[in-house]
Design a protein around this motif. Structure first.
Motif, PDB file in Angstrom:
ATOM      1  N   THR A 269       0.796  -1.154  -0.045  1.00 30.39           N
ATOM      2  CA  THR A 269      -0.033   0.013  -0.095  1.00 30.39           C
ATOM      3  C   THR A 269       0.756   1.349   0.009  1.00 30.39           C
ATOM      4  N   ILE A 270       0.228   2.545  -0.498  1.00 30.53           N
ATOM      5  CA  ILE A 270       0.914   3.557  -0.280  1.00 30.53           C
ATOM      6  C   ILE A 270      -0.292   4.790   0.014  1.00 30.53           C
ATOM      7  N   CYS A 271      -0.014   5.479   1.087  1.00 33.55           N
ATOM      8  CA  CYS A 271      -1.114   6.387   1.388  1.00 33.55           C
ATOM      9  C   CYS A 271      -0.607   7.611   2.123  1.00 33.55           C
ATOM     10  N   LEU A 272      -1.579   8.586   2.215  1.00 31.28           N
ATOM     11  CA  LEU A 272      -0.950  10.015   2.721  1.00 31.28           C
ATOM     12  C   LEU A 272      -1.302   9.852   4.088  1.00 31.28           C
ATOM     13  N   GLY A 273      -0.640  10.609   4.901  1.00 29.82           N
ATOM     14  CA  GLY A 273      -0.844  11.007   6.298  1.00 29.82           C
ATOM     15  C   GLY A 273      -1.889  11.894   6.490  1.00 29.82           C
ATOM     16  N   GLU A 274      -2.128  11.775   7.825  1.00 30.24           N
ATOM     17  CA  GLU A 274      -3.340  12.770   8.141  1.00 30.24           C
ATOM     18  C   GLU A 274      -3.207  14.237   8.065  1.00 30.24           C
TER      19      GLU A 274
ATOM     20  N   SER B 178      -8.587  14.354  -0.863  1.00 27.22           N
ATOM     21  CA  SER B 178      -9.961  14.596  -1.134  1.00 27.22           C
ATOM     22  C   SER B 178     -10.547  13.713  -2.134  1.00 27.22           C
ATOM     23  N   VAL B 179      -9.553  13.057  -3.018  1.00 20.45           N
ATOM     24  CA  VAL B 179      -9.895  12.149  -3.997  1.00 20.45           C
ATOM     25  C   VAL B 179      -9.328  10.743  -3.842  1.00 20.45           C
ATOM     26  N   LEU B 180      -7.987  10.511  -3.561  1.00 20.14           N
ATOM     27  CA  LEU B 180      -7.421   9.089  -3.628  1.00 20.14           C
ATOM     28  C   LEU B 180      -6.487   9.349  -2.297  1.00 20.14           C
ATOM     29  N   PRO B 181      -6.791   8.968  -1.002  1.00 21.03           N
ATOM     30  CA  PRO B 181      -5.705   9.052  -0.050  1.00 21.03           C
ATOM     31  C   PRO B 181      -4.755   7.594   0.072  1.00 21.03           C
ATOM     32  N   THR B 182      -5.399   6.645  -0.489  1.00 22.12           N
ATOM     33  CA  THR B 182      -4.761   5.442  -0.215  1.00 22.12           C
ATOM     34  C   THR B 182      -4.750   4.618  -1.565  1.00 22.12           C
TER      35      THR B 182
ATOM     36  N   ALA C 113       2.444   6.164  -7.959  1.00 23.80           N
ATOM     37  CA  ALA C 113       1.176   6.691  -7.542  1.00 23.80           C
ATOM     38  C   ALA C 113       1.165   8.224  -7.318  1.00 23.80           C
ATOM     39  N   THR C 114      -0.121   8.802  -7.794  1.00 20.93           N
ATOM     40  CA  THR C 114      -0.697  10.091  -7.669  1.00 20.93           C
ATOM     41  C   THR C 114      -2.004  10.023  -6.572  1.00 20.93           C
ATOM     42  N   LEU C 115      -1.460  10.604  -5.398  1.00 17.90           N
ATOM     43  CA  LEU C 115      -2.430  10.721  -4.348  1.00 17.90           C
ATOM     44  C   LEU C 115      -2.988  12.075  -4.105  1.00 17.90           C
TER      45      LEU C 115
END
Length: 166
Positions: A48-53, A83-87, A78-80
């Motif tokens: 996985t790849i995700c944005l922090g809070e 508001s659209v794709l956080p993970t 990945a392009t995150l």
């Protein structure tokens, strides 16, 4: 890389370790590499790849550069955007180290996680230790005195003795 196909007759066992890194404006690049003295096959399997809070509502672009490619051209992973794709789930992304991850756009934090898989070679000493452990685990436990298992085994012996006499 296939861990099931092996040209050697050595015993090999895959060992998987949880792995992860953080990319941000403070540290926009991370290189995953293994020590040179590790003489076994290595692989990084991304999950996985995700944005922090605390990530801002902007595009965060993560790219990967593998050292074994001829051109060493960065490939967007990945392009995150919160508001659209956080993970994003990264199924089937398996890389051979060394691998460099870069935060090409955005300020992060972006978290990348996966598994570091190594093929550990078992020596004959390791095999002997495993066999000893298996023997200890497989050693039959004696039932306590007066248990039904002991009574039934005595009854079976008597029955077999009677059949032999007949």
């Amino acid at each position: 890389m296939s861990f099931t196909d092996s040209s050697d007759s050595r015993d090999e066992r895959p060992v998987s370790i949880l792995w992860g890194c953080e990319l941000s404006s403070d540290r926009s690049s991370y290189t995953f590499q293994v020590p040179e003295d590790w003489h076994c096959e290595q692989q990084l399997v991304l999950r996985t790849i995700c944005l922090g809070e605390t990530a801002r509502d902007e595009f965060h672009v993560v790219e990967v550069v593998t050292e074994d490619s001829d051109s060493r051209t960065p490939v967007p992973l990945a392009t995150l955007k919160p508001s659209v794709l956080p993970t994003a789930t990264l199924a089937g992304v398996e890389l051979n180290p060394p691998v460099t991850f870069r935060l090409r756009a955005g300020s992060g934090p972006v978290y990348i996680s996966g598994q570091h898989v190594s093929m550990m070679i078992l020596s004959s000493d390791d095999d002997e230790e495993e066999e000893e452990e298996e023997e200890i685990e497989e050693a039959p436990k004696k039932p306590p005195k007066g248990s039904s298992a002991q009574k039934s085994s005595t009854a079976k012996k008597r029955k077999l003795e009677k059949e032999d006499e007949l």
